[in-house]
Write an enzyme that holds these catalytic residues in place. Structure first.
Site, mmCIF file in Angstrom:
data_model
loop_
_atom_site.group_PDB
_atom_site.id
_atom_site.type_symbol
_atom_site.label_atom_id
_atom_site.label_comp_id
_atom_site.label_asym_id
_atom_site.label_seq_id
_atom_site.Cartn_x
_atom_site.Cartn_y
_atom_site.Cartn_z
ATOM 1 N N ASP A 32 -34.458 -25.855 50.949
ATOM 2 C CA ASP A 32 -33.226 -25.283 51.512
ATOM 3 C C ASP A 32 -32.040 -26.223 51.240
ATOM 4 O OD1 ASP A 32 -31.863 -23.335 53.479
ATOM 5 O OD2 ASP A 32 -31.465 -25.310 54.350
ATOM 6 N N THR B 134 -30.772 -10.898 53.357
ATOM 7 C CA THR B 134 -32.242 -10.843 53.353
ATOM 8 C C THR B 134 -32.762 -12.286 53.237
ATOM 9 O OG1 THR B 134 -32.281 -10.545 50.948
ATOM 10 C CG2 THR B 134 -32.308 -8.534 52.299
ATOM 11 N N LYS C 25 -28.571 -25.669 48.749
ATOM 12 C CA LYS C 25 -27.190 -25.921 49.182
ATOM 13 C C LYS C 25 -26.512 -26.948 48.265
ATOM 14 C CE LYS C 25 -28.367 -24.624 53.876
ATOM 15 N NZ LYS C 25 -28.998 -25.054 55.126
ATOM 16 N N GLU D 228 -36.039 -21.210 58.350
ATOM 17 C CA GLU D 228 -36.131 -20.068 57.439
ATOM 18 C C GLU D 228 -37.365 -19.244 57.795
ATOM 19 O OE1 GLU D 228 -33.808 -19.461 54.787
ATOM 20 O OE2 GLU D 228 -32.842 -20.931 56.062
ATOM 21 N N GLY E 208 -34.383 -20.369 66.227
ATOM 22 C CA GLY E 208 -33.779 -19.578 65.145
ATOM 23 C C GLY E 208 -33.117 -20.410 64.065
ATOM 24 N N GLY F 9 -28.407 -21.415 62.529
ATOM 25 C CA GLY F 9 -28.361 -20.526 63.694
ATOM 26 C C GLY F 9 -27.726 -19.209 63.294
HETATM 27 N N1 HSE Z 1 -32.901 -22.998 57.802
HETATM 28 C C1 HSE Z 1 -31.570 -23.407 57.578
HETATM 29 C C2 HSE Z 1 -31.337 -24.722 58.283
HETATM 30 C C3 HSE Z 1 -30.635 -22.347 58.083
HETATM 31 O O1 HSE Z 1 -32.197 -25.134 59.074
HETATM 32 O O2 HSE Z 1 -30.329 -25.378 58.033
HETATM 33 C C4 HSE Z 1 -29.205 -22.513 57.668
HETATM 34 O O3 HSE Z 1 -29.046 -22.468 56.284
#
Ligand code: HSE
Length: 343
Positions: free
Chosen positions: A221, A97, A225, A210, A207, A319
């Site tokens: 984001d 999700t 990570k 987020e 794609g 992706g």
């Molecule tokens: N939105 C994230 C990015 C997707 O652009 O890296 C992968 O985690």
């Protein structure tokens, strides 16, 4: 292996497609995945005999939800009910999700409920891990179930597995790199002449971004990570609130052009420095010949290791299909762990 797929966005759809298209290969290595439940935000489709990818796609495309799957769809049923009300027998929950970094929901509840119910979890959802990774790992340990999350960092590039397996026995002193494909795509496209807004729209169309792209451009984001890497491979006990975060909003073409003239390029980097106990995310000017100076939606991560020195890994970081591959890899690994009883 009976699977419940919670989330049917870009990544969820790619997972369903991949399970179908790689069926022969998977069966050849003894993995028989059966998609028995799929959920999106409006409903669920449940069939103990297995769901058909083309019918899931048809329901999603024509009517907007898998809850309209012929005969087996139910609108208004929530994803969590599949687990808590035991609507169907499941072995593994794939949780994909959208990432939510305010409270981690609904992913956090899905993961907790699944582990408490004795199910294994494979996830690419960064929010629950960035907010509650130590307690989720403890829960998985306590319940003796697998919690696999290699798709959370690096999309299709195995940064986590590389660190776990290939750097085992050495000590990772720090790391830094590009961990957000959207921002890297935006910065590269701006260097090529696009405006920030045009580049972001294109990243969304492809794609990479987020569901809420401020997660990408404001640096959150990358920060998620960084937390996952710091906790999992460096043994730090941090959560999102411990990371200093600055994104790329407000970056101008003029600034990027000036950096170019100085022989540099600007990248959104995330970093963990174990010695100083510091984790941060910020746009940084780096030399054009740095191994981290990669363009497009690529990710690149340098590990600084006590005996092995510095090692940089480069690969696709965003992706649907790339992330789905990492999820598939986790499923294969889970099967092997179960076979050798090493969970
Ligand atoms: N939105 C994230 C990015 C997707 O652009 O890296 C992968 O985690």
């Amino acid at each position: 292996m009976r699977i419940a797929l919670l989330g049917y966005g870009n990544v969820g759809r790619a997972v369903a497609r991949l399970l179908e298209s790689r069926r022969n290969h998977l069966e050849g290595i003894g993995l028989y995945p059966k998609l028995v439940a799929v959920a999106d935000s409006r409903g669920v489709a449940i069939n103990p005999g297995g769901l058909d990818y083309s019918k899931l796609e048809e329901a999603k495309r024509s009517r907007g939800s898998v809850g309209f799957y012929p005969d087996y769809g139910r609108i208004g049923v929530k994803a969590v009910e599949i687990i808590s009300d035991r609507l169907v027998d499941v072995d593994v929950v794939i949780e994909v999700t959208p990432t939510n970094i305010v409270d981690g929901e609904p992913g956090l509840t899905h993961i907790r409920e699944a582990l408490k119910s004795g199910l294994h979890v494979v996830t690419a959802n960064k929010g629950p891990l960035a907010l509650a990774m130590p307690s989720l790992l403890e829960l998985a340990h306590h319940t003796g179930r697998g919690l696999m999350f290699s798709g959370t960092v690096g999309g299709g590039t195995p940064f986590i597995r590389f660190a776990e397996k290939c750097l085992a026995g050495d000590r990772i002193l720090g790391l830094e790199g590009i961990l957000n494909g959207t921002c890297n795509y935006i910065l590269s496209s701006m260097e090529d002449g696009l405006s920030f807004e045009q580049a972001l729209r294109e990243a969304q169309r492809l794609g990479y971004a987020e569901a809420d792209p401020s997660m990408d451009v404001d640096g959150w984001d990358t920060a998620c990570k960084i937390v996952i890497l710091a906790v999992h491979i460096m043994g730090a006990r941090i959560t999102l609130k411990d990371v200093e975060v600055k994104g790329i909003r407000g970056m101008t073409k003029e600034y990027l052009t000036e950096a170019c003239k100085r022989g540099s390029t600007v990248k959104l980097l995330g970093s963990v420095d174990a010695k100083r106990g510091r984790a941060w995310v910020a746009p940084v000017e780096i030399p054009r010949n740095s191994p981290l100076a990669v363009s497009g939606n690529l990710n690149a991560l340098t590990f600084h290791v006590e005996n092995l020195g510095s090692i940089t890994m480069i690969g696709k970081g965003a992706g649907g299909i790339e992330t789905a591959h990492n999820i598939l890899k986790d499923l294969i690994e889970l099967k092997m762990k179960l076979q050798y009883r090493s969970i």
